[in-house]
Design a protein around this motif. Structure first.
Motif: not given
Length: 419
Positions: A100-103, A107-110, A124-125, A140-141
């Motif tokens: 579930r890559f979008k979620r 979540t990881l970036a937030g 990971s993001a 960017e990540h």
């Protein structure tokens, strides 16, 4: 009661001592600021200083008591945010694992800003964004990961190189890995990825220099080492031998080659062909002779019989081998060809026929047919030509022929009916 009496006595003694000191040690304090001056006795000034010290001390204690709760609250709040970020990071990693890559990216970036390991979150993001096809956001990540943690260059570079490999951009990955290799020589993961990229871009020169480093770090097995070195040297020799002017380069490759590869028949044949294209038949003959003395191979024997050097000397050498291997069909064929080159037609016939008896071959039949035709024995020549064609036909795939067509529904008969 006894303690109280002791304290009173001690207090009186200290008071009497200070009284005696005050009487016996006179003095005064004079403080002048501008036109204003203040004068007092030494002991009274000392009492004032002591009182001021006690006052300042209690004032600082009171101020610290007011500020400390605020600091404690901030520490508690930071710890709480870190715990929440850790839980979100775990959820993000689980989502990434589940696809579930979008979620996962969100979540990881937030959670990265409050995480104790922001680099892990950003890397990971970046991976989650990559799997979604958002390559710019992935980059960017990666940039945020590099800024978030000191010394993150290696981890970010390895991740970036891996993403480039996944995107079928091996040249970009190679540039990143070369930079990392210069910075961190013999880094195991860098070496592994370099091997993968060299194979992808067919950089055989880079691969042959990389293999010893992989071996030194025990990153490949002995079997894999042999496979990689064989492939690298084979491709390099084929490439360089395409131009006869590069013969010195081919010689250098042969000299640099590990000893165990110099006994590989395929590489020997390739090197011999390169020497022949460069008109160095004598060196090719010497190499083939030395190779056959150490390990016998039918391909080398056949190539020895096709050399155009000194046929008489070659035939003498081949007949010495024949004393040890009298029934070798390839050696008999080569002896026959060398006999032809020396003009010994009858001896050539004997060798060809002996080879044919040991192992029937279309190639030997063709040699016999050609030789008998040249000698004027056309019946025998036709016989061997027919045998040669029959043997070659046996290697052809099984396909329908006109004679195999059905009488009822064959395509030939159907055409006749239509006409």
């Amino acid at each position: 009661m006894r303690k109280l009496l002791l304290l009173i006595v001690a207090g009186l003694a200290v008071g009497a001592l200070f009284g005696h000191l005050m009487m016996s040690v006179p003095g005064y304090w004079l403080i002048r600021v501008g036109d204003t001056s203040v004068q007092t006795s030494f002991w009274f000034g000392l009492v004032l200083l002591l009182g001021a010290f006690i006052l300042v001390h209690f004032a600082l204690r009171l101020l610290t008591g007011i500020i400390r709760p605020v600091g404690r609250f901030r520490t508690w709040n930071a710890r709480a945010r870190n715990r929440r970020a850790s839980k979100r990071t775990v959820r993000g990693l689980v989502a990434l694992t589940e696809g579930r890559f979008k979620r996962a990216e969100r979540t990881l970036a937030g959670a990265a800003e409050d995480s104790s390991t922001p680099m892990v979150n950003y890397l990971s993001a970046a991976l989650a964004a990559h799997y979604q096809g958002h390559h710019e956001r992935s980059q960017e990540h990666l940039n945020q990961a590099q800024l978030s943690t000191d010394g993150a260059d290696t981890a970010v570079g390895l991740m970036q190189a891996q993403l480039m490999i996944d995107r079928q951009q091996p040249e970009e990955a190679l540039a990143i890995l070369n930079r990392l290799d210069q910075k961190l020589p013999n880094h195991p993961q860098v070496l592994k990825m370099l091997k993968q990229v060299y194979l992808s871009v067919s950089d055989w020169e880079g691969l042959r220099h990389l293999v010893p480093r992989l071996v030194a770090k025990k990153l490949i097995t002995q079997q894999e080492r042999e496979q990689l070195e064989f492939k690298a040297y084979r491709e390099l020799i084929v490439f360089e031998a395409a131009n006869p002017a590069n013969i010195e380069r081919v010689r250098g490759l042969w000299a640099d080659m590990p000893d165990y590869l110099r006994g590989n028949t395929e590489l020997i044949v390739l090197y011999v062909e390169a020497l022949l294209q460069a008109n160095e038949e004598a060196i090719a003959e010497r190499l083939l002779s030395q190779s056959l003395d150490t390990h016998w191979d039918a391909r080398l024997v056949k190539r020895f019989g096709l050399l155009g050097v000194d046929a008489a000397r070659q035939l003498t050498r081949a007949e010495k081998w024949l004393q040890e291997r009298p029934n070798d069909p390839e050696l008999l064929l080569s002896c026959g060809r060398l006999s032809l080159r020396t003009g010994q037609w009858e001896k050539a016939l004997e060798y060809f026929e002996a080879s044919q008896r040991q192992r029937p071959s279309g190639e030997v039949c063709a040699e016999l047919a050609r030789l008998y035709a040249s000698l004027g024995e056309h019946n025998k020549s036709q016989l061997y030509y027919r045998h040669s064609v029959e043997m070659m036909a046996q290697s052809l795939p099984s396909l329908p022929q006109p004679s195999d067509a059905s009488d009822s529904d064959g395509p030939g008969k159907a055409d006749k009916k239509r006409r």
